[in-house]
Motif scaffolding. Structure first.
Motif, PDB file in Angstrom:
ATOM      1  N   ALA A 174       0.825  -1.206   0.000  1.00 58.49           N
ATOM      2  CA  ALA A 174       0.000   0.000   0.000  1.00 58.49           C
ATOM      3  C   ALA A 174       0.860   1.258   0.000  1.00 58.49           C
ATOM      4  N   GLY A 175       1.918   1.306   0.811  1.00 59.22           N
ATOM      5  CA  GLY A 175       2.793   2.465   0.832  1.00 59.22           C
ATOM      6  C   GLY A 175       2.020   3.762   0.978  1.00 59.22           C
ATOM      7  N   LEU A 176       2.171   4.673   0.007  1.00 63.12           N
ATOM      8  CA  LEU A 176       1.466   5.952   0.006  1.00 63.12           C
ATOM      9  C   LEU A 176       0.207   5.912  -0.853  1.00 63.12           C
TER      10      LEU A 176
ATOM     11  N   GLY B  47      -8.653   0.796   1.513  1.00 64.09           N
ATOM     12  CA  GLY B  47      -9.218  -0.524   1.225  1.00 64.09           C
ATOM     13  C   GLY B  47      -8.871  -1.535   2.304  1.00 64.09           C
ATOM     14  N   THR B  48      -7.624  -1.498   2.776  1.00 66.10           N
ATOM     15  CA  THR B  48      -7.192  -2.404   3.852  1.00 66.10           C
ATOM     16  C   THR B  48      -7.970  -2.143   5.134  1.00 66.10           C
ATOM     17  N   LEU B  49      -8.114  -0.861   5.492  1.00 67.79           N
ATOM     18  CA  LEU B  49      -8.844  -0.496   6.709  1.00 67.79           C
ATOM     19  C   LEU B  49     -10.302  -0.935   6.654  1.00 67.79           C
ATOM     20  N   PHE B  50     -10.953  -0.678   5.517  1.00 67.25           N
ATOM     21  CA  PHE B  50     -12.378  -1.011   5.402  1.00 67.25           C
ATOM     22  C   PHE B  50     -12.612  -2.502   5.236  1.00 67.25           C
ATOM     23  N   SER B  51     -11.676  -3.194   4.614  1.00 68.07           N
ATOM     24  CA  SER B  51     -11.794  -4.644   4.488  1.00 68.07           C
ATOM     25  C   SER B  51     -11.778  -5.297   5.870  1.00 68.07           C
ATOM     26  N   SER B  52     -10.864  -4.849   6.720  1.00 67.17           N
ATOM     27  CA  SER B  52     -10.794  -5.383   8.087  1.00 67.17           C
ATOM     28  C   SER B  52     -12.056  -5.042   8.873  1.00 67.17           C
ATOM     29  N   ALA B  53     -12.549  -3.799   8.683  1.00 64.34           N
ATOM     30  CA  ALA B  53     -13.754  -3.368   9.404  1.00 64.34           C
ATOM     31  C   ALA B  53     -14.961  -4.208   9.010  1.00 64.34           C
ATOM     32  N   VAL B  54     -15.113  -4.491   7.720  1.00 66.18           N
ATOM     33  CA  VAL B  54     -16.244  -5.292   7.234  1.00 66.18           C
ATOM     34  C   VAL B  54     -16.164  -6.716   7.781  1.00 66.18           C
ATOM     35  N   LYS B  55     -14.960  -7.275   7.798  1.00 68.89           N
ATOM     36  CA  LYS B  55     -14.808  -8.646   8.317  1.00 68.89           C
ATOM     37  C   LYS B  55     -15.147  -8.710   9.805  1.00 68.89           C
ATOM     38  N   ASP B  56     -14.778  -7.651  10.534  1.00 69.16           N
ATOM     39  CA  ASP B  56     -15.102  -7.616  11.966  1.00 69.16           C
ATOM     40  C   ASP B  56     -16.595  -7.417  12.193  1.00 69.16           C
TER      41      ASP B  56
ATOM     42  N   PHE C  83     -19.113  -8.075   9.972  1.00 68.59           N
ATOM     43  CA  PHE C  83     -19.956  -9.118   9.364  1.00 68.59           C
ATOM     44  C   PHE C  83     -19.090 -10.337   9.026  1.00 68.59           C
ATOM     45  N   PRO C  84     -18.675 -11.096  10.031  1.00 68.27           N
ATOM     46  CA  PRO C  84     -17.753 -12.226   9.806  1.00 68.27           C
ATOM     47  C   PRO C  84     -18.318 -13.321   8.920  1.00 68.27           C
ATOM     48  N   SER C  85     -19.638 -13.375   8.729  1.00 67.18           N
ATOM     49  CA  SER C  85     -20.223 -14.444   7.902  1.00 67.18           C
ATOM     50  C   SER C  85     -20.009 -14.199   6.406  1.00 67.18           C
ATOM     51  N   ILE C  86     -19.698 -12.966   6.047  1.00 66.96           N
ATOM     52  CA  ILE C  86     -19.527 -12.637   4.624  1.00 66.96           C
ATOM     53  C   ILE C  86     -18.101 -12.954   4.188  1.00 66.96           C
ATOM     54  N   LYS C  87     -18.006 -13.811   3.201  1.00 61.62           N
ATOM     55  CA  LYS C  87     -16.698 -14.194   2.676  1.00 61.62           C
ATOM     56  C   LYS C  87     -16.354 -13.310   1.471  1.00 61.62           C
ATOM     57  N   ASP C  88     -15.132 -12.830   1.427  1.00 59.71           N
ATOM     58  CA  ASP C  88     -14.622 -11.999   0.330  1.00 59.71           C
ATOM     59  C   ASP C  88     -15.576 -10.858  -0.035  1.00 59.71           C
ATOM     60  N   PRO C  89     -15.865  -9.975   0.906  1.00 62.55           N
ATOM     61  CA  PRO C  89     -16.748  -8.843   0.594  1.00 62.55           C
ATOM     62  C   PRO C  89     -16.107  -7.915  -0.437  1.00 62.55           C
ATOM     63  N   LEU C  90     -16.941  -7.310  -1.282  1.00 65.76           N
ATOM     64  CA  LEU C  90     -16.447  -6.377  -2.301  1.00 65.76           C
ATOM     65  C   LEU C  90     -16.261  -5.010  -1.647  1.00 65.76           C
ATOM     66  N   ILE C  91     -15.014  -4.551  -1.572  1.00 64.89           N
ATOM     67  CA  ILE C  91     -14.705  -3.258  -0.963  1.00 64.89           C
ATOM     68  C   ILE C  91     -14.478  -2.245  -2.084  1.00 64.89           C
ATOM     69  N   VAL C  92     -15.353  -1.259  -2.169  1.00 62.34           N
ATOM     70  CA  VAL C  92     -15.262  -0.256  -3.237  1.00 62.34           C
ATOM     71  C   VAL C  92     -14.872   1.082  -2.621  1.00 62.34           C
ATOM     72  N   ILE C  93     -13.637   1.525  -2.914  1.00 63.13           N
ATOM     73  CA  ILE C  93     -13.138   2.822  -2.446  1.00 63.13           C
ATOM     74  C   ILE C  93     -12.918   3.696  -3.681  1.00 63.13           C
ATOM     75  N   ALA C  94     -13.490   4.895  -3.656  1.00 64.61           N
ATOM     76  CA  ALA C  94     -13.356   5.783  -4.806  1.00 64.61           C
ATOM     77  C   ALA C  94     -13.218   7.222  -4.349  1.00 64.61           C
TER      78      ALA C  94
ATOM     79  N   GLU D 251     -18.068   1.726  12.861  1.00 66.37           N
ATOM     80  CA  GLU D 251     -17.755   1.382  14.256  1.00 66.37           C
ATOM     81  C   GLU D 251     -16.524   0.485  14.372  1.00 66.37           C
ATOM     82  N   LYS D 252     -16.287  -0.316  13.328  1.00 66.08           N
ATOM     83  CA  LYS D 252     -15.210  -1.315  13.388  1.00 66.08           C
ATOM     84  C   LYS D 252     -13.900  -0.849  12.744  1.00 66.08           C
ATOM     85  N   ILE D 253     -13.868   0.389  12.244  1.00 60.81           N
ATOM     86  CA  ILE D 253     -12.622   0.868  11.631  1.00 60.81           C
ATOM     87  C   ILE D 253     -11.545   1.009  12.705  1.00 60.81           C
ATOM     88  N   ALA D 254     -10.412   0.394  12.479  1.00 61.96           N
ATOM     89  CA  ALA D 254      -9.321   0.412  13.469  1.00 61.96           C
ATOM     90  C   ALA D 254      -8.734   1.808  13.594  1.00 61.96           C
TER      91      ALA D 254
END
Length: 592
Positions: free
Chosen positions: A3-5, A12-21, A23-34, A74-77
């Motif tokens: 990721a670097g800069l 995407g990394t932050l929101f992917s972790s938040a979604v997994k925390d 909604f753990p039942s969802i596998k491979d959620p689509l994370i759309v950052i724009a 709420e789950k964003i680290a």
């Protein structure tokens, strides 16, 4: 890619972790950052809540997108990138970036001179581009492959990969039998002296006509092919002389355009083709078809086969491409192979890939195979770019015309008086070749484009002239502020980058988008994204420079105040633009 800069990757990394925390039942959620559009006040958006809500419904969980978005927030680290978030509308998450993080990231970019992303897994990548034919002059049809291929090779070298740039020239086959047979009649000294390239091209056309019309000549031409392919000394010597003449002419073009290539023509694969054809035939993989031996691929939508062995026992482009692919994977250990050719060859490369996979030469899970197709170059009449006589435009003539036009443009602007003769020559060359390259690369490669010197030499709009001029102006700002290189270096180490004004903030954010653009091109191999980005940076800088004074002077013209924090933003802009120019193959100049 690390990721670097890269803002979008970090988010995407932050929101992917938040979604997994959340909604753990969802596998491979689509994370759309724009990036946010103009109607939203934020910097970025996460638009994943709607799709996640739909997935939850399939699991029998009743909720709504807005509640999903709130739970994600709420789950964003804890992190130093995001300043705040807010849910808007039916579930869009608006994201505001931290000014401190952006400023420090631009500072890092400046200190480390736009270094590539870290921890990229190093790959062996082969880029196959340019590929002219021996005994023929390079023409405008070779322009796009050469320029696009060079830019793609530069990108992967920047990312730290082991790049092999291959010039798969047409230096083998029936045409050389025709040419040698014709030279025996028209140029008897052909074994010791090869005719110049223009004469060779004329002889080639004559030999083709005789081949098509004279059965006896055709028979003699085939016998010359057999001698050449068996490496008979006299034929081999004549062939080498012909290749040397062409090679020197090609190199003149490559030197002028600053193109680096390793030649590996079809002749390189002759013995490999023989082994390949024998093995496939012995293994019963080939099908006999009216005296030919053909190979069908796995892709049933392709209704033509590869012709591996002709009815006369000779080989074809299909055979050499199959042998080349095998060699590149097995001997070169390539992990990604990129072919840069015109869009019309797309079916051929789909077939090559399909056949190679069928016979076990190519495993798509281990090697990535890309065909980088491109559209034709058109004249201003919207037809294929030709001379008035209907011939293909010679590339050397195109470059010469570019030099003349660039010189006239610079003289029209009164630049000759501002430069030494050496500076003027450097500037006109950079403008001429830069304009030709940029006009090509700035169009989506899959589309045709109209070649127009008038448009590409315009100093307004998305052209190389405008961008090169903008760059030289930016580079002059620190000098005009009377800052020495030592003072500038000290300021980079001790002074924070300005991000308080809205135009400073906008410029700082767009500079960091460089890594998002590189990430995109790494995947889709479309250099026009970098051209669009470069133009956006230049426009954004103009807005900043118009509103945010870097140097303030009194009524006598004496410098009163130097805003060092803004000078740093100027230097960061110049560094990013310089990197973009390098990746596109354009040379910058100190004066223009």
């Amino acid at each position: 890619m690390d990721a670097g800069l890269n803002i979008r990757k970090n988010l995407g990394t932050l929101f992917s972790s938040a979604v997994k925390d959340a909604f753990p039942s969802i596998k491979d959620p689509l994370i759309v950052i724009a990036p946010s559009s103009g109607k939203f006040p934020s910097d970025y958006q996460c638009n994943s809540a709607l799709s996640i809500n739909a997935q939850l419904k399939t699991e029998g969980i009743k909720t709504n997108p807005r509640d999903v978005a709130l739970k994600i927030i709420e789950k964003i680290a804890n992190n130093n990138i995001i300043k705040k978030t807010e849910v808007a509308g039916p579930g869009f998450i608006n994201i505001w970036l931290s000014e401190t993080w952006v400023a420090s990231s631009v500072k890092e970019l400046l200190i480390k001179d736009v270094e590539p992303p870290k921890n990229e897994a190093k790959q062996k990548i082969i880029v196959d581009f340019s590929a002219p034919n021996i005994a023929k002059e390079m023409h405008v049809g070779h322009l796009r492959s050469t320029i696009i291929g060079e830019s793609i090779a530069r990108l992967f070298e920047y990312l730290g990969h082991d790049v092999l740039r291959i010039n798969h020239i047409g230096d083998w086959g029936t045409q050389f039998g025709m040419l040698i047979a014709h030279l025996q009649d028209r140029f008897p000294d052909y074994v010791t002296v090869s005719p110049p390239i223009a004469d060779l091209q004329a002889f080639y056309k004559e030999s083709k006509q005789r081949f098509d019309e004279d059965p006896e000549f055709k028979k003699r031409a085939y016998s010359c092919v057999v001698k050449l392919q068996s490496f008979e000394p006299e034929s081999t010597k004549a062939w080498q002389l012909i290749c040397d003449v062409s090679r020197k002419e090609f190199q003149k073009i490559y030197d002028r355009l600053d193109i680096k290539l390793i030649e590996r023509g079809e002749s390189f694969y002759q013995t490999r083709m023989e082994k390949l054809a024998k093995q496939l035939k012995d293994d019963g993989i080939l099908e006999e078809d009216d005296g030919r031996y053909v190979l069908w691929g796995l892709n049933k939508s392709i209704t033509i086969p590869m012709i591996v062995i002709k009815s006369d026992g000779g080989f074809t482009y299909d055979t050499s491409d199959l042998a080349a692919l095998k060699q590149r994977i097995e001997e070169e250990k390539a992990e990604r192979i990129i072919y840069v050719t015109d869009q019309g060859q797309e079916t051929h490369f789909m077939l090559l890939k399909s056949c190679a996979e069928k016979i076990g030469y190519y495993d798509p899970s281990k090697v990535r195979f890309d065909h980088v197709g491109f559209g034709a170059v058109l004249g201003e009449d919207k037809k294929k770019f030709k001379t008035r006589s209907g011939e293909s435009v010679r590339l050397i003539d195109l470059l010469d015309e570019g030099i003349k036009r660039a010189e006239a443009k610079l003289e029209e602007k009164g630049r000759r008086d501002d430069m030494t003769p050496e500076e003027f020559d450097i500037a006109k060359t950079a403008v001429a070749y830069g304009c030709i390259k940029y006009a090509d690369l700035s169009h989506n490669r899959v589309h045709e484009y109209v070649f127009s010197f008038d448009k590409m030499l315009d100093d307004k709009g998305n052209t190389a002239v405008y961008l090169l001029y903008a760059y030289t102006r930016i580079r002059s700002i620190a000098r005009n502020a009377k800052m020495t290189p030592e003072q500038l270096k000290s300021a980079i180490e001790t002074t924070a980058v300005a991000v308080e004004h809205e135009k400073e903030w906008k410029l700082a954010k767009i500079l960091l988008k460089f890594y998002e653009v590189i990430d995109t091109i790494n995947d889709d191999l479309c250099p026009h994204h970098l051209c669009e980005y470069l133009y956006d940076v230049a426009c954004c800088f103009t807005e900043f420079y118009d509103k945010c004074y870097c140097i303030e002077k009194d009524s006598t013209g004496e410098i009163k105040v130097v805003h060092t924090n803004r000078i740093l933003l100027c230097e960061a802009t110049a560094q990013v633009m310089s990197k973009c120019f390098h990746l596109l193959g354009l040379k910058t100049v100190s004066k223009m």
